[in-house]
Design an enzyme around this catalytic site. Sequence first.
Site, PDB file in Angstrom:
ATOM      1  N   THR A  76      50.423   5.083  18.309  1.00  0.00           N
ATOM      2  CA  THR A  76      50.074   5.887  19.486  1.00  0.00           C
ATOM      3  C   THR A  76      50.285   7.376  19.237  1.00  0.00           C
ATOM      4  O   THR A  76      49.464   8.211  19.646  1.00  0.00           O
ATOM      5  CB  THR A  76      50.896   5.434  20.705  1.00  0.00           C
ATOM      6  OG1 THR A  76      50.573   4.070  21.002  1.00  0.00           O
ATOM      7  CG2 THR A  76      50.594   6.295  21.919  1.00  0.00           C
ATOM      8  N   SER A  88      41.500   2.937  23.208  1.00  0.00           N
ATOM      9  CA  SER A  88      42.942   2.719  23.163  1.00  0.00           C
ATOM     10  C   SER A  88      43.380   3.012  21.739  1.00  0.00           C
ATOM     11  O   SER A  88      42.560   2.949  20.802  1.00  0.00           O
ATOM     12  CB  SER A  88      43.278   1.269  23.511  1.00  0.00           C
ATOM     13  OG  SER A  88      44.615   0.942  23.142  1.00  0.00           O
ATOM     14  N   THR A 104      50.659 -16.510 -29.240  1.00  0.00           N
ATOM     15  CA  THR A 104      50.986 -17.191 -27.984  1.00  0.00           C
ATOM     16  C   THR A 104      52.492 -17.402 -27.951  1.00  0.00           C
ATOM     17  O   THR A 104      53.099 -17.784 -28.961  1.00  0.00           O
ATOM     18  CB  THR A 104      50.272 -18.555 -27.880  1.00  0.00           C
ATOM     19  OG1 THR A 104      50.644 -19.370 -28.989  1.00  0.00           O
ATOM     20  CG2 THR A 104      48.751 -18.370 -27.860  1.00  0.00           C
ATOM     21  N   SER A 163      63.937  10.419 -26.640  1.00  0.00           N
ATOM     22  CA  SER A 163      65.373  10.228 -26.496  1.00  0.00           C
ATOM     23  C   SER A 163      66.107  11.552 -26.533  1.00  0.00           C
ATOM     24  O   SER A 163      65.688  12.485 -27.221  1.00  0.00           O
ATOM     25  CB  SER A 163      65.889   9.325 -27.620  1.00  0.00           C
ATOM     26  OG  SER A 163      67.293   9.215 -27.578  1.00  0.00           O
TER      27      SER A 163
END
Length: 475
Positions: A106, A145, A192, A323
Amino acid sequence: MVINAQNTRTETDLIGEIKVPADAYYGAQAARGMENFQISGQYNNDYPDYMKAWGMIKLACARANTEVGEMQASKLKMIEPACMELIEGKYLDQFRIDLYQGGAGTSTNMNANEVIANVALVKAGFKKGQYDKISPNDDLNMSQSTNDTYPTSLKLTMIMHNEKLKQELVLLAKSFRTLGNKYIDVVKMGRTEFQDAVPMTVGQEFHSYATMLEWNIESLDFANKSLFTLNMGGTAIGTGLNAPKGYDVAVIKHLNKISGYQFVNCDDMIAATSSLHEFVLYSSALKTLATTLSKISNDLIILSSGPRNGLYEINLPPRQPGSSIMPGKVNPVIPELMALISYRVMGNDVTVNFAASDGDLQLNAYEPVAGLAVFESQKLLTNGMKAFRVQCVDGITINEKVDARNLEITIGIVTALNPKLGHHVGDELAKEAMATGKGIIELVREKKLLTEAEIKDILSPEKMTGLDKSKYKNK
């Protein structure tokens, strides 16, 4: 929010009087929203397309109300140029309500109503706050609205954002296609479960990433279509109270003309007003894209690991020292960035799911956080994919010598010999290779299990990898 009383005007709403900065185009309700929702420091105007969407919606509403005889043409004449300026990107500084807000949006709706009303007043020669001439409620919110305009504003913004997101996704997929074509003939070991598997080409691997991304283009297109269904004219709960006959049709017509999109109204406005179905669907597509990007990013991190004690099959463009203590270290910061962005998007999808599931009865008051979650995910993915493409993918090179050496020493290549030698012989070769450190082909030659011609034929890239270049020809 501290306001100097000497530079204010007084406005009144349901709660009472409130001081508003004299030069502000927003009014009482937006001012209360700024006071009440000081939460995240993320504001409506952090997403300029969102404000553009509100300008389009309010202009469509005003034109529709005029068409059905509810609004005076003289008022439309005042409102139109104000809406156009919002669409052009003006007055962004007037939308400073936190994106974390109660009230189902709103405050944001009234922010738009007040800004447009006051811009219209000033342009017409009146003073800000002269709402008897142009009213934020009676005129800018006529036949509306928050409960129909607010979700519409979110959807319209998401659609605009999706166009930019999709552009970056298409470009990223093309970048992987380019790498795939460039390295289509370079044979490497596939893996895999982090173990040597069977051979493939580097090009096939990159093409597979492009395909994964292209699947996401299809998913986004499907989910994006759901955002084009609105509840405009449903007003408070979807029953259409206070919306005149024909308004719902007229407002969609005008919004389509203004935006250039083709919206439709839902045939069940009550369902459309209380449900966040479309947000859940679209956010899920963003999450799916995030999982793909995370998978690809982490694959690139693994493939570039080393340079001496990792796989070191590919080189990522060095972007910064890695690093504060280890000299010479360069980290895969861009794939890491893409992955962590993906994690955030996955979390945002959870937020959308909770918000959608907890909306009560005829309205979901948690739309603001669902909208914010999607907006943020779209922005992060769009910017993240661009950085991923420009600062990483487009600069990837490979280490062909590493790939060739891996093929020589791998035990996984024994699988290609199964049709000729059988699985049992393959097991024995693998065991001996592991025990002696010798390569599979080296043992095959020692044992004279195959002729050189047979070895060359079996271990040809086409036979080992199933490579079919024609499938990539038009990619």
